[in-house]
Scaffold this motif. Structure first.
Motif, mmCIF file in Angstrom:
data_model
loop_
_atom_site.group_PDB
_atom_site.id
_atom_site.type_symbol
_atom_site.label_atom_id
_atom_site.label_comp_id
_atom_site.label_asym_id
_atom_site.label_seq_id
_atom_site.Cartn_x
_atom_site.Cartn_y
_atom_site.Cartn_z
ATOM 1 N N ASP A 71 11.369 -13.456 -26.265
ATOM 2 C CA ASP A 71 12.658 -13.870 -26.826
ATOM 3 C C ASP A 71 13.669 -14.101 -25.702
ATOM 4 O O ASP A 71 13.859 -13.245 -24.840
ATOM 5 N N GLY A 72 14.263 -15.288 -25.678
ATOM 6 C CA GLY A 72 15.245 -15.631 -24.658
ATOM 7 C C GLY A 72 14.666 -16.203 -23.383
ATOM 8 O O GLY A 72 15.402 -16.594 -22.486
ATOM 9 N N SER A 73 13.350 -16.287 -23.280
ATOM 10 C CA SER A 73 12.709 -16.775 -22.060
ATOM 11 C C SER A 73 12.695 -18.292 -21.990
ATOM 12 O O SER A 73 12.711 -18.986 -23.006
ATOM 13 N N GLU A 74 12.622 -18.772 -20.751
ATOM 14 C CA GLU A 74 12.449 -20.202 -20.474
ATOM 15 C C GLU A 74 10.955 -20.436 -20.284
ATOM 16 O O GLU A 74 10.344 -19.858 -19.379
ATOM 17 N N ILE A 75 10.374 -21.264 -21.142
ATOM 18 C CA ILE A 75 8.952 -21.573 -21.089
ATOM 19 C C ILE A 75 8.803 -23.030 -20.651
ATOM 20 O O ILE A 75 9.449 -23.914 -21.212
ATOM 21 N N THR A 76 7.950 -23.254 -19.663
ATOM 22 C CA THR A 76 7.665 -24.619 -19.232
ATOM 23 C C THR A 76 6.177 -24.871 -19.395
ATOM 24 O O THR A 76 5.353 -24.134 -18.863
ATOM 25 N N THR A 77 5.861 -25.913 -20.143
ATOM 26 C CA THR A 77 4.479 -26.330 -20.334
ATOM 27 C C THR A 77 4.228 -27.567 -19.474
ATOM 28 O O THR A 77 5.160 -28.132 -18.894
ATOM 29 N N VAL A 78 3.001 -28.017 -19.425
ATOM 30 C CA VAL A 78 2.684 -29.208 -18.644
ATOM 31 C C VAL A 78 3.498 -30.403 -19.130
ATOM 32 O O VAL A 78 3.882 -31.262 -18.332
ATOM 33 N N GLU A 79 3.814 -30.429 -20.425
ATOM 34 C CA GLU A 79 4.610 -31.535 -20.968
ATOM 35 C C GLU A 79 6.041 -31.538 -20.435
ATOM 36 O O GLU A 79 6.701 -32.567 -20.445
ATOM 37 N N GLY A 80 6.509 -30.381 -19.977
ATOM 38 C CA GLY A 80 7.894 -30.266 -19.524
ATOM 39 C C GLY A 80 8.078 -30.250 -18.020
ATOM 40 O O GLY A 80 9.186 -30.012 -17.539
ATOM 41 N N LEU A 81 7.028 -30.503 -17.255
ATOM 42 C CA LEU A 81 7.147 -30.443 -15.794
ATOM 43 C C LEU A 81 7.939 -31.602 -15.210
ATOM 44 O O LEU A 81 8.585 -31.451 -14.176
ATOM 45 N N SER A 82 7.898 -32.745 -15.834
ATOM 46 C CA SER A 82 8.612 -33.911 -15.334
ATOM 47 C C SER A 82 10.111 -33.675 -15.451
ATOM 48 O O SER A 82 10.609 -33.275 -16.499
ATOM 49 N N ALA A 83 10.842 -33.931 -14.373
ATOM 50 C CA ALA A 83 12.283 -33.693 -14.352
ATOM 51 C C ALA A 83 13.022 -34.596 -15.333
ATOM 52 O O ALA A 83 13.978 -34.169 -15.978
ATOM 53 N N ASP A 84 12.589 -35.829 -15.463
ATOM 54 C CA ASP A 84 13.309 -36.767 -16.322
ATOM 55 C C ASP A 84 12.542 -37.113 -17.601
ATOM 56 O O ASP A 84 12.993 -37.907 -18.402
ATOM 57 N N GLY A 85 11.403 -36.511 -17.783
ATOM 58 C CA GLY A 85 10.603 -36.792 -18.963
ATOM 59 C C GLY A 85 9.828 -38.093 -18.876
ATOM 60 O O GLY A 85 9.081 -38.437 -19.779
#
Length: 176
Positions: free
Chosen positions: A74-88
């Protein structure tokens, strides 16, 4: 008495976007990502934290999402492979390096390999030693990433196809 399912409202910031969900206390992060948020990059391999196919970043640290209860994050920042790109749009440098080096075969482990490599680069830059880090290296200084160091740091991520040499080369390509 007894058989009522316990749920809690849990907010996860996934790939920069907050998601507030009412979650069963027994659900692991991997299942929430895949089933509730439709982020299917992280894969269910062994479901025991032994293969690394489910690796994502939680507050910048690599984790096996199949082992972590989502409510505990709860409250954590999760980054998946889909979110690695800085600009999407443009791929993350590691994603580009994996493509350029053809560092995958079937691709099943690739998202976990890439997230693990991102975490490994961050850990080395912060001075976290590995099993093979030279003990004479000053504590807290960035750890140079040579091939043995990269191999050791990624050893928790298995590839059944055996793409390890190209994975190491892809990581070498992005070392600053």
């Amino acid at each position: 008495m007894g058989s009522e399912i316990q749920r809690s409202e849990t907010t996860l910031r996934v790939n920069g976007k907050p998601h507030t969900l009412l979650l069963d206390h027994r659900r692991v992060l991997l299942d929430v990502l895949r089933e509730d948020l439709d982020l299917t990059g992280a894969k269910k391999g062994c479901d025991h934290g032994q293969c690394g196919a489910c690796t994502v970043l939680a507050d910048g640290r690599r984790v096996n999402s199949c082992l972590l209860l989502a409510v505990a994050l709860d409250g954590s920042e999760i980054t998946t492979v889909e979110g690695l790109s800085a600009d999407g749009e443009a791929p993350h440098p590691l994603q580009r390096a994996f493509l350029d080096r053809d560092a995958f075969q079937c691709g099943y482990c690739t998202p976990g390999q890439i997230c693990s490599a991102v975490g490994a680069l961050t850990e080395a830059a912060a001075g976290y030693p590995s099993q093979v880090t030279d003990p004479a290296l000053p504590s807290g200084r960035p750890v140079p990433l040579d091939r043995p160091e990269i191999r050791e740091r990624l050893s928790g991520n298995l590839c059944r196809c055996g793409a390890y040499p190209r994975i190491v080369e892809a990581v070498e390509d992005v070392i600053p």
